[in-house]
Design a protein around this motif. Structure first.
Motif, mmCIF file in Angstrom:
data_model
loop_
_atom_site.group_PDB
_atom_site.id
_atom_site.type_symbol
_atom_site.label_atom_id
_atom_site.label_comp_id
_atom_site.label_asym_id
_atom_site.label_seq_id
_atom_site.Cartn_x
_atom_site.Cartn_y
_atom_site.Cartn_z
ATOM 1 N N SER A 32 -33.514 5.586 -18.165
ATOM 2 C CA SER A 32 -33.783 5.168 -19.543
ATOM 3 C C SER A 32 -34.968 5.938 -20.131
ATOM 4 C CB SER A 32 -34.044 3.666 -19.618
ATOM 5 O OG SER A 32 -35.219 3.319 -18.927
ATOM 6 N N LEU A 33 -36.001 6.172 -19.340
ATOM 7 C CA LEU A 33 -37.156 6.915 -19.833
ATOM 8 C C LEU A 33 -36.790 8.371 -20.122
ATOM 9 C CD1 LEU A 33 -40.126 6.602 -20.522
ATOM 10 C CD2 LEU A 33 -40.673 7.234 -18.186
ATOM 11 N N VAL A 34 -36.027 8.994 -19.232
ATOM 12 C CA VAL A 34 -35.597 10.380 -19.456
ATOM 13 C C VAL A 34 -34.708 10.461 -20.697
ATOM 14 C CG1 VAL A 34 -34.150 12.230 -18.501
ATOM 15 C CG2 VAL A 34 -35.882 11.133 -17.077
ATOM 16 N N SER A 35 -33.832 9.486 -20.887
ATOM 17 C CA SER A 35 -32.955 9.478 -22.064
ATOM 18 C C SER A 35 -33.758 9.418 -23.357
ATOM 19 C CB SER A 35 -31.996 8.290 -21.999
ATOM 20 O OG SER A 35 -31.170 8.376 -20.884
ATOM 21 N N VAL A 36 -34.752 8.576 -23.395
ATOM 22 C CA VAL A 36 -35.568 8.462 -24.609
ATOM 23 C C VAL A 36 -36.366 9.747 -24.836
ATOM 24 C CG1 VAL A 36 -37.498 7.218 -25.656
ATOM 25 C CG2 VAL A 36 -35.671 5.955 -24.556
ATOM 26 N N VAL A 37 -36.922 10.304 -23.768
ATOM 27 C CA VAL A 37 -37.700 11.537 -23.909
ATOM 28 C C VAL A 37 -36.804 12.671 -24.411
ATOM 29 C CG1 VAL A 37 -38.932 13.320 -22.601
ATOM 30 C CG2 VAL A 37 -39.475 10.912 -22.252
ATOM 31 N N LEU A 38 -35.605 12.793 -23.862
ATOM 32 C CA LEU A 38 -34.680 13.827 -24.338
ATOM 33 C C LEU A 38 -34.267 13.568 -25.787
ATOM 34 C CD1 LEU A 38 -32.380 14.425 -21.230
ATOM 35 C CD2 LEU A 38 -34.092 15.972 -22.205
ATOM 36 N N GLY A 39 -34.047 12.316 -26.130
ATOM 37 C CA GLY A 39 -33.704 11.977 -27.507
ATOM 38 C C GLY A 39 -34.803 12.361 -28.473
ATOM 39 N N ILE A 40 -36.040 12.126 -28.093
ATOM 40 C CA ILE A 40 -37.169 12.506 -28.945
ATOM 41 C C ILE A 40 -37.283 14.034 -29.021
ATOM 42 C CG2 ILE A 40 -39.700 12.473 -29.104
ATOM 43 C CD1 ILE A 40 -39.612 9.620 -28.017
ATOM 44 N N ALA A 41 -37.079 14.712 -27.900
ATOM 45 C CA ALA A 41 -37.216 16.171 -27.874
ATOM 46 C C ALA A 41 -36.181 16.852 -28.772
ATOM 47 C CB ALA A 41 -37.087 16.680 -26.442
ATOM 48 N N TYR A 42 -34.968 16.331 -28.819
ATOM 49 C CA TYR A 42 -33.905 16.960 -29.608
ATOM 50 C C TYR A 42 -33.717 16.332 -30.984
ATOM 51 C CZ TYR A 42 -32.652 19.669 -25.517
ATOM 52 O OH TYR A 42 -32.680 20.558 -24.475
ATOM 53 N N LEU A 43 -34.594 15.447 -31.365
ATOM 54 C CA LEU A 43 -34.516 14.833 -32.688
ATOM 55 C C LEU A 43 -34.868 15.874 -33.751
ATOM 56 C CD1 LEU A 43 -33.977 11.910 -33.613
ATOM 57 C CD2 LEU A 43 -36.422 11.570 -33.709
ATOM 58 N N PRO A 44 -34.081 15.984 -34.824
ATOM 59 C CA PRO A 44 -34.363 17.015 -35.838
ATOM 60 C C PRO A 44 -35.470 16.586 -36.806
ATOM 61 C CG PRO A 44 -32.354 15.852 -36.419
ATOM 62 C CD PRO A 44 -32.810 15.302 -35.101
ATOM 63 N N VAL A 45 -36.684 16.463 -36.278
ATOM 64 C CA VAL A 45 -37.846 16.087 -37.093
ATOM 65 C C VAL A 45 -39.014 16.990 -36.716
ATOM 66 C CG1 VAL A 45 -37.154 13.684 -37.452
ATOM 67 C CG2 VAL A 45 -38.512 14.281 -35.453
ATOM 68 N N GLY A 46 -40.093 16.851 -37.448
ATOM 69 C CA GLY A 46 -41.274 17.668 -37.197
ATOM 70 C C GLY A 46 -42.034 17.243 -35.952
#
Length: 96
Positions: free
Chosen positions: A24-38
């Protein structure tokens, strides 16, 4: 009589908990890393996730500590009651 406390956590259950947390932690970190934001939004979300994780650990520790205190105090009370009952003799006559 006090009931014995059984440790029901098996190795498989522990491994499942650790793997679930890690996934779950890796999933959230990857989600944040690939989020199209600044980068500022990413940094804010990363700090928010870290704060949530540390708060969850602290809350779990507080709940565990409170449970241990409650269990320990009930054990002490039960031991006192057992001692009083074992020392009590209803047929003993007190002589002045």
């Amino acid at each position: 009589m006090s009931r014995p406390i059984h440790n029901t956590m098996t190795g498989a259950y522990y491994a499942q908990c650790v793997l679930s947390f890690g996934l779950s932690l890796v999933s959230v970190v990857l989600g944040i890393a690939y989020l199209p934001v600044g980068p500022w939004v990413r940094a804010f979300l990363a700090v928010a996730v870290l704060y949530t994780v540390t708060s969850a650990f602290v809350l779990a520790k507080c709940v565990r500590d409170r449970q241990e205190v409650t269990t320990m105090s009930s054990r002490v009370d039960q031991a006192r009651l057992d001692r009083l009952l074992s020392e009590h003799d209803p047929f003993k006559v007190d002589t002045p």
